[in-house]
Design an enzyme around this catalytic site. Structure first.
Site: not given
Ligand code: NAD
Length: 264
Positions: A45, A122-123, A148
């Site tokens: 992803d 994504n966000e 906050r």
């Molecule tokens: P990363 O390598 O840490 O991957 C994060 C995980 O998020 C991977 O397993 C990926 O398959 C999954 N992912 C990404 N988009 C997704 C989606 N739309 N639906 C379900 N799973 C999804 O980081 P990266 O590859 O640089 O990806 C960045 C994304 O990581 C950010 O957009 C954010 O959504 C996600 N993220 C998640 C968390 C959390 O779940 N606590 C924290 C930080 C970032």
């Protein structure tokens, strides 16, 4: 049809990239990294998020498809075993396109420093670089609350299964043109109060957050980390642009959710 391929860069993904390149050029498709009609991302992803940002200026002309070389992804849903099927489909059959909402983020700065516009697949998350995030949240011009806490996450429907889900946000079907605001560890007591529930805003509704104190902000747009100083406000809404995915076979969203989070 013109195509581009983006690999995660590991040995397996690079090998698959070379195979796809060989197949597609063998079918007389044109390799064009600058103005592709289709972008094939090979990795996970994260690779598709990277590809989205590489081609964010031509979303109306470019469609995406993702091959995963690790675990099943939300965007990267083709397996290396299906490679031949994928390339034959791309080469021989005009593909359908599905369009999903993306998030528009406008960061405005104090003292005439202008603004910056971003699109997120994504966000967008916002946190203070030190201490709690303290911001006023406005919805459609009306003050809603003072937040906050650790931060806020504003996600798209396709991003609702990513960071948003970890914050107990709802999973939104991507046919809904909406954005979702989820809290990260809000402070709630007799003095400070936030809504405490994720909010879903429809198209044309605007959320603006305004810093209460003068600190720097860590802002993420998908996988990109940015630090902004002198922020006056950040505006969120559903963007006019849409992301386009090549739909080469049915893979219903709820099946994808079940397979990713519950298993077979
Ligand atoms: P990363 O390598 O840490 O991957 C994060 C995980 O998020 C991977 O397993 C990926 O398959 C999954 N992912 C990404 N988009 C997704 C989606 N739309 N639906 C379900 N799973 C999804 O980081 P990266 O590859 O640089 O990806 C960045 C994304 O990581 C950010 O957009 C954010 O959504 C996600 N993220 C998640 C968390 C959390 O779940 N606590 C924290 C930080 C970032």
């Amino acid at each position: 049809m013109k195509f581009a391929i983006i690999s995660k860069g590991d040995a397996t993904s690079d090998k698959i990239k070379r195979q796809i390149m060989q197949y597609l050029t063998g079918f007389d498709l044109e390799h064009d990294e600058k103005k592709p009609d289709i972008v094939i991302s090979v990795g996970g992803d994260g690779t598709l998020l990277y590809a989205f940002h590489q081609y964010v200026d031509r979303l109306s002309e470019t469609a995406f498809v993702g091959v995963h070389t690790g675990h099943l992804g939300f965007y990267a849903d083709w397996t290396p075993d299906e490679l031949e099927k994928l390339v034959i489909h791309l080469a021989k059959i005009p593909f359908q396109v599905v369009q999903y909402p993306v998030l528009e983020v406008i960061v405005r700065f104090n003292s005439g420093k202008g603004e910056k516009r971003y699109l997120a697949l994504n966000e967008c998350t916002i946190k203070a670089t030190e201490g709690s995030l303290v911001v006023d949240v406005f919805i459609n011009g009306d003050k809603f609350e003072t937040f906050r806490g650790d931060g806020l996450c504003i996600s798209t429907p396709t991003g609702s299964t990513a960071y948003n889900k970890a914050l107990n946000g709802a999973i939104l079907h991507p046919s809904l043109s909406a954005i979702q605001i989820a809290e990260m560890a809000s402070i709630n007591n007799r003095v400070f109060r936030t809504i405490g529930s994720p909010l879903v805003l429809p198209e044309h509704h605007k959320c603006i957050i305004k810093p209460v104190n003068d600190v720097d902000y860590n802002i993420t747009i998908d996988h990109l980390f940015l630090v902004h100083k002198d922020v006056k406000s950040i505006q969120y809404r559903v963007a006019e642009e849409r992301v386009r995915f090549a739909r080469l076979r049915p893979f219903p969203f709820w099946v994808r959710v079940r397979q990713s989070f519950i298993g077979d």
